[in-house]
Design a protein around this motif. Structure first.
Motif, PDB file in Angstrom:
ATOM      1  N   GLN A  66      -5.377  10.158 -11.664  1.00  0.00           N
ATOM      2  CA  GLN A  66      -5.172  11.522 -11.172  1.00  0.00           C
ATOM      3  C   GLN A  66      -4.595  11.490  -9.760  1.00  0.00           C
ATOM      4  O   GLN A  66      -3.655  12.220  -9.444  1.00  0.00           O
ATOM      5  N   ALA A  67      -5.167  10.651  -8.908  1.00  0.00           N
ATOM      6  CA  ALA A  67      -4.694  10.552  -7.524  1.00  0.00           C
ATOM      7  C   ALA A  67      -3.291   9.946  -7.481  1.00  0.00           C
ATOM      8  O   ALA A  67      -2.424  10.427  -6.740  1.00  0.00           O
ATOM      9  N   ALA A  68      -3.057   8.900  -8.264  1.00  0.00           N
ATOM     10  CA  ALA A  68      -1.737   8.245  -8.280  1.00  0.00           C
ATOM     11  C   ALA A  68      -0.652   9.211  -8.738  1.00  0.00           C
ATOM     12  O   ALA A  68       0.458   9.201  -8.190  1.00  0.00           O
ATOM     13  N   ASN A  69      -0.970  10.054  -9.707  1.00  0.00           N
ATOM     14  CA  ASN A  69       0.005  11.021 -10.211  1.00  0.00           C
ATOM     15  C   ASN A  69       0.354  12.089  -9.177  1.00  0.00           C
ATOM     16  O   ASN A  69       1.338  12.808  -9.336  1.00  0.00           O
ATOM     17  N   GLN A  70      -0.465  12.180  -8.118  1.00  0.00           N
ATOM     18  CA  GLN A  70      -0.183  13.116  -7.026  1.00  0.00           C
ATOM     19  C   GLN A  70       0.289  12.360  -5.782  1.00  0.00           C
ATOM     20  O   GLN A  70       0.154  12.835  -4.662  1.00  0.00           O
ATOM     21  N   ASP A  71       0.827  11.178  -6.016  1.00  0.00           N
ATOM     22  CA  ASP A  71       1.441  10.356  -4.964  1.00  0.00           C
ATOM     23  C   ASP A  71       0.470   9.852  -3.910  1.00  0.00           C
ATOM     24  O   ASP A  71       0.844   9.649  -2.752  1.00  0.00           O
ATOM     25  N   HIS A  72      -0.767   9.603  -4.279  1.00  0.00           N
ATOM     26  CA  HIS A  72      -1.727   8.968  -3.367  1.00  0.00           C
ATOM     27  C   HIS A  72      -1.404   7.470  -3.357  1.00  0.00           C
ATOM     28  O   HIS A  72      -1.559   6.779  -4.361  1.00  0.00           O
ATOM     29  N   GLU A 101       5.979  -0.224  -6.014  1.00  0.00           N
ATOM     30  CA  GLU A 101       7.108   0.186  -5.172  1.00  0.00           C
ATOM     31  C   GLU A 101       6.916   1.623  -4.679  1.00  0.00           C
ATOM     32  O   GLU A 101       7.198   1.926  -3.518  1.00  0.00           O
ATOM     33  N   ARG A 102       6.424   2.502  -5.551  1.00  0.00           N
ATOM     34  CA  ARG A 102       6.125   3.878  -5.138  1.00  0.00           C
ATOM     35  C   ARG A 102       5.042   3.888  -4.063  1.00  0.00           C
ATOM     36  O   ARG A 102       5.126   4.638  -3.092  1.00  0.00           O
ATOM     37  N   SER A 103       4.052   3.043  -4.247  1.00  0.00           N
ATOM     38  CA  SER A 103       2.963   2.938  -3.280  1.00  0.00           C
ATOM     39  C   SER A 103       3.475   2.476  -1.920  1.00  0.00           C
ATOM     40  O   SER A 103       3.125   3.044  -0.885  1.00  0.00           O
ATOM     41  N   ALA A 104       4.324   1.460  -1.931  1.00  0.00           N
ATOM     42  CA  ALA A 104       4.879   0.932  -0.676  1.00  0.00           C
ATOM     43  C   ALA A 104       5.752   1.977   0.015  1.00  0.00           C
ATOM     44  O   ALA A 104       5.677   2.163   1.232  1.00  0.00           O
ATOM     45  N   ALA A 105       6.536   2.693  -0.774  1.00  0.00           N
ATOM     46  CA  ALA A 105       7.404   3.726  -0.206  1.00  0.00           C
ATOM     47  C   ALA A 105       6.589   4.856   0.423  1.00  0.00           C
ATOM     48  O   ALA A 105       7.015   5.482   1.386  1.00  0.00           O
ATOM     49  N   ALA A 106       5.388   5.082  -0.120  1.00  0.00           N
ATOM     50  CA  ALA A 106       4.518   6.138   0.405  1.00  0.00           C
ATOM     51  C   ALA A 106       3.677   5.658   1.592  1.00  0.00           C
ATOM     52  O   ALA A 106       2.937   6.424   2.167  1.00  0.00           O
ATOM     53  N   GLY A 107       3.793   4.376   1.915  1.00  0.00           N
ATOM     54  CA  GLY A 107       3.125   3.883   3.107  1.00  0.00           C
ATOM     55  C   GLY A 107       1.910   3.005   2.905  1.00  0.00           C
ATOM     56  O   GLY A 107       1.239   2.638   3.865  1.00  0.00           O
ATOM     57  N   SER A 108       1.591   2.639   1.665  1.00  0.00           N
ATOM     58  CA  SER A 108       0.454   1.771   1.440  1.00  0.00           C
ATOM     59  C   SER A 108       0.792   0.341   1.865  1.00  0.00           C
ATOM     60  O   SER A 108       1.872  -0.160   1.560  1.00  0.00           O
ATOM     61  N   GLY A 109      -0.116  -0.299   2.546  1.00  0.00           N
ATOM     62  CA  GLY A 109       0.078  -1.685   2.920  1.00  0.00           C
ATOM     63  C   GLY A 109      -0.135  -2.632   1.757  1.00  0.00           C
ATOM     64  O   GLY A 109       0.199  -3.810   1.828  1.00  0.00           O
ATOM     65  N   THR A 110      -0.694  -2.132   0.651  1.00  0.00           N
ATOM     66  CA  THR A 110      -0.959  -2.958  -0.514  1.00  0.00           C
ATOM     67  C   THR A 110       0.258  -3.062  -1.414  1.00  0.00           C
ATOM     68  O   THR A 110       0.510  -4.091  -2.002  1.00  0.00           O
ATOM     69  N   GLY A 111       1.003  -1.944  -1.524  1.00  0.00           N
ATOM     70  CA  GLY A 111       2.122  -1.868  -2.464  1.00  0.00           C
ATOM     71  C   GLY A 111       3.305  -2.699  -2.070  1.00  0.00           C
ATOM     72  O   GLY A 111       3.493  -3.265  -1.079  1.00  0.00           O
TER      73      GLY A 111
END
Length: 137
Positions: free
Chosen positions: A90-96, A127-137
């Motif tokens: 749910q959170a990932a689908n909202q770009d968390h 890649e979406r996670s990294a683009a959104a600023g996560s240090g893990t992605g």
């Protein structure tokens, strides 16, 4: 922002409680943080999870992620990997970003809760996670 005034975590927790009771998902989430960390009252992981789930059901991605983390780790509630996966999605689908990283990493592994391993979709999610600023992605 609290600049120029002394910190009163008990008052902050009461304000979050009042806000949450009036329907604010952010107030409910912040009250959960207070219970989880013992800010303004004693530690109460059970109440923290209840607050996170309430705010998560209202569609707030940070609360969805926190609820997933508690369910995954068994904080304040018995571990529930299936429930955790639901809230991570749910959170990932909202770009968390952090939720996207968790889902992406799980897709790269053979995670039975997700079904078959999917390297391409896992990479895309990271890649979406990294683009959104996560240090893990």
């Amino acid at each position: 922002n609290g600049w120029g005034v002394s910190t009163d975590r008990a008052k902050a927790a009461e304000c979050y409680r009042s806000s949450g009771e009036r329907g604010s998902h952010m107030g409910q989430y912040n009250l959960g943080l207070c219970f989880e960390n013992g800010w303004g009252q004693g530690l109460d992981p059970i109440k923290a999870v209840q607050c996170y789930l309430d705010a998560a059901e209202r569609g707030y991605p940070p609360a969805q992620f926190s609820a997933a983390e508690c369910l995954q780790k068994g904080v304040g509630i018995p571990p529930d990997p299936v429930g955790a996966l639901y809230w991570y999605k749910q959170a990932a689908n909202q770009d968390h970003a952090e939720a996207q990283a968790v889902i992406g990493l799980r897709m790269l592994k053979d995670d039975s809760a997700l079904g078959a391993r999917d390297v391409l979709q896992g990479r895309e999610m990271l890649e979406r996670s990294a683009a959104a600023g996560s240090g893990t992605g």
